[in-house]
Design an enzyme around this catalytic site. Structure first.
Site, PDB file in Angstrom:
ATOM      1  N   GLY A   1       0.903  -1.253  -0.145  1.00 15.57           N
ATOM      2  CA  GLY A   1      -0.587   0.001  -0.271  1.00 15.57           C
ATOM      3  C   GLY A   1       0.793   1.427   0.228  1.00 15.57           C
TER       4      GLY A   1
ATOM      5  CG  ASP B   1      -7.318 -12.752   3.657  1.00 15.23           C
ATOM      6  OD1 ASP B   1      -7.472 -10.961   3.386  1.00 15.23           O
ATOM      7  OD2 ASP B   1      -7.722 -13.000   2.082  1.00 15.23           O
ATOM      8  CG  LEU B   2      -5.436  -7.628   7.786  1.00 13.53           C
ATOM      9  CD1 LEU B   2      -4.943  -6.063   7.691  1.00 13.53           C
ATOM     10  CD2 LEU B   2      -4.617  -8.602   8.318  1.00 13.53           C
TER      11      LEU B   2
ATOM     12  CB  ALA C   1      -6.670  -0.058   5.764  1.00 14.31           C
ATOM     13  CE1 TYR C   2     -13.430  -4.046   1.011  1.00 20.50           C
ATOM     14  CE2 TYR C   2     -13.974  -1.525   0.768  1.00 20.50           C
ATOM     15  CZ  TYR C   2     -14.431  -3.080   0.365  1.00 20.50           C
ATOM     16  OH  TYR C   2     -15.232  -2.767  -0.576  1.00 20.50           O
ATOM     17  CB  THR C   3      -8.437   2.324   0.997  1.00 19.11           C
ATOM     18  OG1 THR C   3      -7.719   1.443  -0.122  1.00 19.11           O
ATOM     19  CG2 THR C   3      -7.814   1.765   2.376  1.00 19.11           C
TER      20      THR C   3
ATOM     21  CB  THR D   1      -9.959   7.913   7.593  1.00 21.06           C
ATOM     22  OG1 THR D   1     -10.444   8.633   6.761  1.00 21.06           O
ATOM     23  CG2 THR D   1     -11.003   6.807   8.591  1.00 21.06           C
ATOM     24  CG  ASP D   2     -10.198  12.143   6.544  1.00 23.77           C
ATOM     25  OD1 ASP D   2      -9.470  10.972   6.111  1.00 23.77           O
ATOM     26  OD2 ASP D   2     -10.523  13.073   5.164  1.00 23.77           O
TER      27      ASP D   2
ATOM     28  CE1 TYR E   1     -11.296   3.373   4.366  1.00 19.16           C
ATOM     29  CE2 TYR E   1     -11.849   5.339   4.966  1.00 19.16           C
ATOM     30  CZ  TYR E   1     -10.765   4.301   4.507  1.00 19.16           C
ATOM     31  OH  TYR E   1      -9.699   4.360   5.251  1.00 19.16           O
TER      32      TYR E   1
HETATM   33  N1  LIG Z   1      -5.496   6.849   1.304  1.00 19.00           N
HETATM   34  C1  LIG Z   1      -6.871   7.461   2.238  1.00 19.00           C
HETATM   35  O1  LIG Z   1      -6.568   8.577   1.465  1.00 19.00           O
HETATM   36  C2  LIG Z   1      -6.341   7.402   3.320  1.00 19.00           C
HETATM   37  C3  LIG Z   1      -7.239   8.350   4.361  1.00 19.00           C
HETATM   38  C4  LIG Z   1      -6.946   8.602   5.488  1.00 19.00           C
HETATM   39  C5  LIG Z   1      -6.098   7.407   5.771  1.00 19.00           C
HETATM   40  N2  LIG Z   1      -6.078   5.923   5.494  1.00 19.00           N
HETATM   41  C6  LIG Z   1      -5.449   5.252   6.320  1.00 19.00           C
HETATM   42  O2  LIG Z   1      -4.201   4.643   6.067  1.00 19.00           O
HETATM   43  C7  LIG Z   1      -3.974   3.280   6.022  1.00 19.00           C
HETATM   44  C8  LIG Z   1      -3.101   3.098   4.730  1.00 19.00           C
HETATM   45  O3  LIG Z   1      -3.834   3.699   3.868  1.00 19.00           O
HETATM   46  P1  LIG Z   1      -2.715   3.709   2.589  1.00 19.00           P
HETATM   47  O4  LIG Z   1      -3.749   4.720   1.474  1.00 19.00           O
HETATM   48  O5  LIG Z   1      -1.843   3.400   1.918  1.00 19.00           O
HETATM   49  O6  LIG Z   1      -3.940   2.175   1.414  1.00 19.00           O
HETATM   50  P2  LIG Z   1      -3.762   1.427   0.234  1.00 19.00           P
HETATM   51  O7  LIG Z   1      -2.583   1.912  -0.352  1.00 19.00           O
HETATM   52  O8  LIG Z   1      -5.196   1.330  -0.611  1.00 19.00           O
HETATM   53  O9  LIG Z   1      -3.128   0.540   0.995  1.00 19.00           O
HETATM   54  C9  LIG Z   1      -3.920  -0.525   1.777  1.00 19.00           C
HETATM   55  C10 LIG Z   1      -2.915  -1.702   1.907  1.00 19.00           C
HETATM   56  O10 LIG Z   1      -3.816  -3.067   2.323  1.00 19.00           O
HETATM   57  C11 LIG Z   1      -3.884  -4.384   1.406  1.00 19.00           C
HETATM   58  N3  LIG Z   1      -4.959  -5.496   1.415  1.00 19.00           N
HETATM   59  C12 LIG Z   1      -6.422  -4.643   1.726  1.00 19.00           C
HETATM   60  N4  LIG Z   1      -7.265  -6.017   2.135  1.00 19.00           N
HETATM   61  C13 LIG Z   1      -6.182  -6.551   2.899  1.00 19.00           C
HETATM   62  C14 LIG Z   1      -6.488  -7.198   3.455  1.00 19.00           C
HETATM   63  N5  LIG Z   1      -7.531  -8.326   3.504  1.00 19.00           N
HETATM   64  N6  LIG Z   1      -5.216  -9.042   3.501  1.00 19.00           N
HETATM   65  C15 LIG Z   1      -3.998  -7.621   3.892  1.00 19.00           C
HETATM   66  N7  LIG Z   1      -3.927  -6.511   3.696  1.00 19.00           N
HETATM   67  C16 LIG Z   1      -5.160  -5.884   2.209  1.00 19.00           C
HETATM   68  C17 LIG Z   1      -3.929  -3.294   0.541  1.00 19.00           C
HETATM   69  O11 LIG Z   1      -3.063  -5.018  -0.463  1.00 19.00           O
HETATM   70  P3  LIG Z   1      -4.277  -4.988  -2.369  1.00 19.00           P
HETATM   71  O12 LIG Z   1      -3.896  -4.151  -2.522  1.00 19.00           O
HETATM   72  O13 LIG Z   1      -2.731  -5.709  -2.176  1.00 19.00           O
HETATM   73  O14 LIG Z   1      -5.590  -5.868  -1.758  1.00 19.00           O
HETATM   74  C18 LIG Z   1      -2.570  -2.851  -0.044  1.00 19.00           C
HETATM   75  O15 LIG Z   1      -1.324  -3.092   0.213  1.00 19.00           O
HETATM   76  C19 LIG Z   1      -5.069   2.781   6.192  1.00 19.00           C
HETATM   77  O16 LIG Z   1      -5.914   2.340   7.254  1.00 19.00           O
HETATM   78  C20 LIG Z   1      -6.108   3.630   5.474  1.00 19.00           C
HETATM   79  O17 LIG Z   1      -7.296   3.488   6.005  1.00 19.00           O
HETATM   80  C21 LIG Z   1      -6.273   6.310   4.044  1.00 19.00           C
END
Ligand SMILES: NC(=O)c1ccc[n+]([C@@H]2O[C@H](COP(=O)([O-])OP(=O)(O)OC[C@H]3O[C@@H](n4cnc5c(N)ncnc54)[C@H](OP(=O)(O)O)[C@@H]3O)[C@@H](O)[C@H]2O)c1
Length: 564
Positions: A10, A35-36, A59-61, A100-101, A124
């Protein structure tokens, strides 16, 4: 310490995998290897690794898809962190989890505080809120970090979408009535690594907001992206009502980060500064080293081929601060060499403790039997170094977090330069280092300019390892100036970068320490000229003129100090 990282592919996880090695052995998992959605797998992996620190960056994003898959989102974003937290508690490990916000409804007119009641308006957001509550309720040592609008050069995010659309279309339409702080995933990872280090020893429990400074709308973010990247598309602002999506988003996503700042002095840069750095990132050479190991175990890291050498003499009180500033570099130097200069107090033990904390594969410790000055200690580190460049730091000084990235990129781009230095600034205890926008200017420094004054403090210098000259052994004053002069006298190129990338806690000349001995230093400068004359690298007339000039400077200095 072992660190278990989830979500290594991610945005945040990818950066974390590259920031964490100085803290310990990183065992990083992607979706396929952990796998979470499967609690048994989580338990098995944690029990195999037995980490002291768990970082859950998975996370599931997919905010919109979560509306049609709320159970899966809940499983990954709420149940999985709960299992991780229970396992962390069993092991006494620290769990760092992200939220998250989107846990807020966005109706508050000012930035949200950690104490504001959440009220998510999407599946979400609800799943993430359940996740942070489960971690908090578990009783494990934890940090929950709420961030927002994450972007980077990998994965799926707004920045990459805008860059793609700008190449496909002439006009983009972007929502202007949702405000937030776009946050670069690297900034999150760097701050997390620092938090992890500072939390290791404390009883850490807490919920903190961690976003870039400043505020904008998606429209403002899009405009800045297009401007910074020089893409020609125009952008039109639209209200959210004209952009239909399955999930509702908060109108106000701003999170106040004052609590984190007060707790540990962490403040992320203004979002446009980070955006510029992120977009410039592709152009910076990373020259990765290392080999890929078995799946799940991280061995390949992007590190720059720089050996950092720190001479250490009775520096128990400051060396950890200096090493932390190396570990927080936006690009890692490949090795750190700490040279105990026969301190005879607890310094060697402190260095060994740092080696344990930051990893023996990264930190090397040399112990000298006899103290013959910092120059000799630096030579010992230089001779033991294995990288293409050597960067020197002193035990009571620190670097700007981008020093390595900027100076290494410069040296790579200018292979003809054997030595570079940069500006530095004096800093008071507790003052944070400047995060000002970097100009990345430079100019060549002539031998005559170096003869007239010492242009570099040692903690600003980076030198090519293949340079044959060394600090003169046994010298205690101005040995650094002599080395710069010898390098320049050998026909090698010397350059000075304009950015302030080193910060020194030492008192100014004349106040205390070595530099208080102004006459000793002046004598050393005179002996440098004499040495260059004797070795036929300076003519007689030039030597006499330089000695006269040096003595005149000394008289001026003495008068200045007498008048204070
Ligand atoms: N992105 C945003 O704008 C944002 C904003 C606020 C907070 N956050 C939080 O910040 C954190 C990091 O976000 P990020 O942007 O780095 O997320 P990201 O780029 O979407 O990466 C999420 C990672 O989680 C993995 N994942 C998804 N389902 C999974 C599962 N069942 N088991 C194991 N791994 C799984 C994905 O792998 P695959 O792709 O291979 O499925 C990916 O590597 C998260 O907690 C997110 O909620 C993100």
């Amino acid at each position: 310490m072992k660190i278990l990282l989830t979500g290594k592919t991610g945005q945040v996880g990818w950066e974390l995998e590259r920031r964490l090695p100085p803290l310990g052995q990183v065992v990083a998992f992607d979706h396929a290897s952990l796998d979470l959605a499967d609690p048994d797998q989580i338990i098995a992996r944690v029990r195999e690794v037995r980490p002291g620190l768990i970082i859950n960056a998975a996370a599931y994003t997919d905010v919109d898809r979560a509306e049609s898959e709320p159970e899966l989102a809940m499983q990954i974003n709420a149940a999985a962190p709960q299992t991780l937290a229970e396992e962390a508690k069993r092991l006494g490990a620290l769990l760092i989890h992200y939220s998250t916000d989107y846990v807020f409804d966005g109706t508050k007119p000012t930035p949200y505080l950690e104490t504001d009641p959440p009220n998510p308006i999407s599946a979400y957001g609800r799943s993430k809120l359940e996740g942070e509550r489960a971690v908090q309720a578990s009783g494990c040592r934890h940090l929950v970090l709420r961030t927002s609008w994450v972007y980077g050069l990998r994965g799926r995010n707004f920045l990459l979408t805008i860059l793609r659309l700008a190449r496909e279309r002439r006009e983009l339409r972007v929502v202007d009535d949702q405000v937030g702080a776009p946050t670069w995933c690297r900034d999150i990872a760097v701050a997390t690594a620092r938090l992890a280090r500072e939390s290791a020893a404390r009883e850490t429990v807490g919920l903190f907001h961690l976003t870039a400074a400043g505020a904008t709308s998606w429209y403002g973010f899009a405009r800045e992206i297009l401007e910074t990247s020089g893409l020609g598309a125009s952008v039109m602002s639209i209200p959210s009502s004209q952009y239909r999506s399955p999930a509702r988003r908060p109108a106000n996503s701003l999170l106040s980060c004052a609590k984190l700042n007060a707790w540990c002095n962490i403040e992320l840069p203004e979002w446009p500064d980070s955006l510029r750095r992120c977009l410039a990132d592709e152009r910076i050479s990373n020259d990765p080293i290392g080999a890929t190991g078995p799946p799940g175990i991280r061995t390949a890291v992007d590190r720059v081929s720089v050996s950092v050498v720190i001479p250490c003499y009775r520096c128990v009180g400051t060396i950890r601060r200096a090493v932390a500033s190396v570990a927080e570099q936006s690009l890692f130097p490949a090795e750190l060499i700490l040279v105990d200069d026969a301190s005879g107090d607890g310094t060697l033990n402190a260095l060994r403790a740092l080696q344990r904390d930051f990893g023996e594969d990264w930190v090397k410790v040399l112990a000298l039997r006899e103290n013959v000055g910092a120059g000799s200690a630096r030579n010992a580190g230089w001779n033991a170094a294995s990288c293409k460049y050597i960067a020197f730091l002193d035990a009571d000084d620190v670097w700007h977090p981008r020093k390595m990235e900027i100076q290494h990129a410069f040296m790579q781009a200018h292979p003809e330069v054997a030595l570079s230095g940069h500006a530095h600034r004096r800093i008071a205890d507790g003052e944070s280092v400047d995060a000002a926008l970097m100009q990345q200017g430079f100019r060549m420094v002539s031998r005559w300019e170096l003869l007239l004054s010492n242009r570099f403090v040692t903690p600003s210098t980076m030198v090519r390892r293949d340079v044959t000259q060394r600090f003169q052994a046994g010298r205690r004053y101005m040995e650094d100036h002599l080395l710069w002069l010898e390098i320049a006298s050998g026909g090698l190129k010397v350059a000075r970068l304009t950015d302030v990338l080193a910060f020194t806690y030492k008192a100014p000349v004349g106040d205390s320490g070595l530099s208080a001995r102004t006459w000793e230093m002046r004598k050393a400068e005179l002996s440098n000229f004499w040495y260059l004359y004797r070795t036929e690298r300076l003519g007689f007339v030039a030597t006499v003129a330089l000695c006269g000039y040096s003595l005149a400077k000394h008289m001026r200095r003495v008068l200045f100090l007498a008048r204070r």
